[in-house]
Design a protein around this motif. Structure first.
Motif, PDB file in Angstrom:
ATOM      1  N   SER A 161       0.836  -1.205   0.000  1.00 36.02           N
ATOM      2  CA  SER A 161       0.000   0.000   0.000  1.00 36.02           C
ATOM      3  C   SER A 161       0.868   1.251   0.000  1.00 36.02           C
ATOM      4  O   SER A 161       0.556   2.243  -0.684  1.00 36.02           O
ATOM      5  CB  SER A 161      -0.945   0.005   1.196  1.00 36.02           C
ATOM      6  OG  SER A 161      -0.228   0.034   2.422  1.00 36.02           O
ATOM      7  N   ALA A 162       1.975   1.231   0.746  1.00 39.24           N
ATOM      8  CA  ALA A 162       2.886   2.377   0.749  1.00 39.24           C
ATOM      9  C   ALA A 162       3.478   2.588  -0.634  1.00 39.24           C
ATOM     10  O   ALA A 162       3.568   3.721  -1.131  1.00 39.24           O
ATOM     11  CB  ALA A 162       3.993   2.168   1.781  1.00 39.24           C
ATOM     12  N   ALA A 163       3.883   1.496  -1.281  1.00 38.57           N
ATOM     13  CA  ALA A 163       4.506   1.600  -2.603  1.00 38.57           C
ATOM     14  C   ALA A 163       3.532   2.153  -3.637  1.00 38.57           C
ATOM     15  O   ALA A 163       3.900   2.991  -4.473  1.00 38.57           O
ATOM     16  CB  ALA A 163       5.026   0.234  -3.034  1.00 38.57           C
ATOM     17  N   MET A 164       2.291   1.674  -3.608  1.00 42.10           N
ATOM     18  CA  MET A 164       1.309   2.172  -4.568  1.00 42.10           C
ATOM     19  C   MET A 164       1.037   3.650  -4.358  1.00 42.10           C
ATOM     20  O   MET A 164       0.904   4.414  -5.324  1.00 42.10           O
ATOM     21  CB  MET A 164       0.007   1.374  -4.450  1.00 42.10           C
ATOM     22  CG  MET A 164       0.028   0.052  -5.167  1.00 42.10           C
ATOM     23  SD  MET A 164       0.342   0.212  -6.961  1.00 42.10           S
ATOM     24  CE  MET A 164      -0.994   1.295  -7.467  1.00 42.10           C
ATOM     25  N   ARG A 165       0.955   4.070  -3.113  1.00 43.94           N
ATOM     26  CA  ARG A 165       0.724   5.492  -2.836  1.00 43.94           C
ATOM     27  C   ARG A 165       1.869   6.330  -3.399  1.00 43.94           C
ATOM     28  O   ARG A 165       1.652   7.363  -4.037  1.00 43.94           O
ATOM     29  CB  ARG A 165       0.602   5.707  -1.328  1.00 43.94           C
ATOM     30  CG  ARG A 165       0.499   7.168  -0.925  1.00 43.94           C
ATOM     31  CD  ARG A 165       0.378   7.325   0.577  1.00 43.94           C
ATOM     32  NE  ARG A 165       0.642   8.687   0.992  1.00 43.94           N
ATOM     33  CZ  ARG A 165       0.722   9.089   2.254  1.00 43.94           C
ATOM     34  NH1 ARG A 165       0.526   8.211   3.220  1.00 43.94           N
ATOM     35  NH2 ARG A 165       0.982  10.339   2.557  1.00 43.94           N
ATOM     36  N   VAL A 166       3.105   5.877  -3.196  1.00 42.70           N
ATOM     37  CA  VAL A 166       4.267   6.610  -3.687  1.00 42.70           C
ATOM     38  C   VAL A 166       4.271   6.657  -5.213  1.00 42.70           C
ATOM     39  O   VAL A 166       4.483   7.720  -5.817  1.00 42.70           O
ATOM     40  CB  VAL A 166       5.567   5.945  -3.166  1.00 42.70           C
ATOM     41  CG1 VAL A 166       6.788   6.533  -3.860  1.00 42.70           C
ATOM     42  CG2 VAL A 166       5.679   6.121  -1.656  1.00 42.70           C
ATOM     43  N   ALA A 167       4.019   5.509  -5.843  1.00 43.29           N
ATOM     44  CA  ALA A 167       4.035   5.471  -7.303  1.00 43.29           C
ATOM     45  C   ALA A 167       2.976   6.393  -7.895  1.00 43.29           C
ATOM     46  O   ALA A 167       3.232   7.110  -8.873  1.00 43.29           O
ATOM     47  CB  ALA A 167       3.822   4.037  -7.777  1.00 43.29           C
ATOM     48  N   ASP A 205       1.978   4.863   6.213  1.00 38.93           N
ATOM     49  CA  ASP A 205       1.918   6.293   5.894  1.00 38.93           C
ATOM     50  C   ASP A 205       3.283   6.950   6.043  1.00 38.93           C
ATOM     51  O   ASP A 205       3.711   7.733   5.188  1.00 38.93           O
ATOM     52  CB  ASP A 205       0.903   6.995   6.800  1.00 38.93           C
ATOM     53  CG  ASP A 205      -0.534   6.747   6.377  1.00 38.93           C
ATOM     54  OD1 ASP A 205      -0.750   6.259   5.244  1.00 38.93           O
ATOM     55  OD2 ASP A 205      -1.440   7.027   7.177  1.00 38.93           O
ATOM     56  N   LYS A 206       3.968   6.633   7.153  1.00 41.26           N
ATOM     57  CA  LYS A 206       5.289   7.219   7.379  1.00 41.26           C
ATOM     58  C   LYS A 206       6.281   6.736   6.326  1.00 41.26           C
ATOM     59  O   LYS A 206       7.117   7.507   5.840  1.00 41.26           O
ATOM     60  CB  LYS A 206       5.786   6.858   8.774  1.00 41.26           C
ATOM     61  CG  LYS A 206       5.000   7.503   9.906  1.00 41.26           C
ATOM     62  CD  LYS A 206       5.149   9.003   9.913  1.00 41.26           C
ATOM     63  CE  LYS A 206       4.481   9.630  11.122  1.00 41.26           C
ATOM     64  NZ  LYS A 206       4.567  11.118  11.110  1.00 41.26           N
ATOM     65  N   ALA A 207       6.205   5.452   5.972  1.00 42.98           N
ATOM     66  CA  ALA A 207       7.092   4.928   4.942  1.00 42.98           C
ATOM     67  C   ALA A 207       6.863   5.648   3.620  1.00 42.98           C
ATOM     68  O   ALA A 207       7.817   6.022   2.918  1.00 42.98           O
ATOM     69  CB  ALA A 207       6.870   3.429   4.780  1.00 42.98           C
TER      70      ALA A 207
END
Length: 320
Positions: free
Chosen positions: A23-29, A299-301
């Protein structure tokens, strides 16, 4: 971003299973994409590489894969074997291809060995199918005894192998037989990226939160049809490869299918084994100096990676 600007940059989020890496990776991408920075995900996982093994691996959803390019997913059939050295070749080729397109690769994974094989200067010892077959036949019904044999000859290697993981125990014994050297000696490369300028975030939630997430995920897998999916895979390919058959969830589902485990006990069995694996993952990553300051939430990641992604060359900053 031009190919020249993207060349050499590698983002990564790693951590134990169930920590929220995907989920963190998708948010960043998505967010970097909105800001004009193309990002493509590279899965660093021994099991999402298998076609059809979706429920038990928490494979990215089709909508996410349409929105953001994903690599090293669905490359093999479940009756095929993947080795760390082969995965190293595939993933490094994917990273190079992403760079050629002028995009930034974002590595996502929980396997410490596979991750280090991708980013660090890890080289792998020889293999001999005949020697391996002999060892597998010898220990086929006694995986714990194979692990004990590894522990006797190479305690450091045994400490990193699950006692029931026959495939890895046999590999350690094979290498020692072929080289006369401890298996653990082959995993001592420096923690220094050789695939580019690595900007890494280690995600490790609070212990109790992680355990609760793992338990919830196990029950969700069962509800989502893990046993039925495993039946379909077996019907399609016959016997799973030694690698695929070790996958957490699928090994237990196979026990349900053969009658050695009650369906009602499946989620608990998966939880217990997953939690043991997560503890080993945490221990592995904590030995990596690049993981010294973990993010405590997805979220922090994501926030850290977004800052790193927007500022080429800047190190990943701590939580703020």
């Amino acid at each position: 971003m031009s190919p020249e600007q993207a060349q050499g940059r590698v983002l990564a989020v790693v951590g134990p299973t169930g920590s929220g890496k995907s989920s963190a990776a998708m948010r960043v991408a998505r967010q970097l994409g909105e800001r004009g920075l193309a990002v493509e995900l590279v899965a660093v996982d021994a099991f999402t590489i298998y076609r059809g093994m979706d429920v038990g691996t928490a494979k990215p959803m089709a909508a996410d894969r349409r929105a953001v390019p994903h690599h090293c997913i669905d490359l093999l059939e479940p009756d095929q074997t993947i080795t760390v050295s082969r995965f190293q070749q595939l993933s490094r080729a994917a990273i190079a291809e992403v760079h050629r397109r002028g995009s930034i690769p974002l590595l996502v994974g929980g396997s410490g060995l596979y991750f280090r094989a991708v980013v660090d200067d890890m080289r792998f010892p020889p293999t001999d199918p005949a020697v391996r077959a002999t060892l597998e036949a010898r220990w086929a019904e006694r995986p714990e005894e194979a692990h004990a044999a590894v522990a006797l000859a190479d305690p450091a290697a045994a400490a990193r192998i699950e006692p029931g993981n026959l495939r890895r125990s046999v590999r350690a014994l094979e290498v020692m037989q072929l080289t006369g050297r401890p298996f653990s000696e082959f995993a001592t490369a420096e923690h220094r990226s050789v695939v580019g300028a690595l900007e890494l975030v280690y995600l490790e939630p609070d212990r109790e939160e992680l355990r609760a997430r793992i338990e919830q995920r196990a029950h969700q897998m069962v509800q989502d049809g893990l046993v039925e999916e495993t039946r379909r895979i077996v019907a399609a390919v016959g016997e799973l490869s030694a690698t695929a058959a070790q996958a957490i969830g699928y090994a237990e589902a196979l026990q349900v299918i053969d009658g050695s485990l009650e369906l009602a006990a499946l989620a608990e069995a998966i939880t217990v084994r997953t939690w043991g694996y997560a503890r080993r993952q945490r221990a592995w990553f904590r030995r990596d100096p690049r993981c010294a300051n973990p993010a405590r939430s997805a979220d922090k990641a994501a926030q850290r990676l977004l800052r790193a992604g927007e500022t080429p060359g800047a190190p990943v900053a701590p939580d703020v």
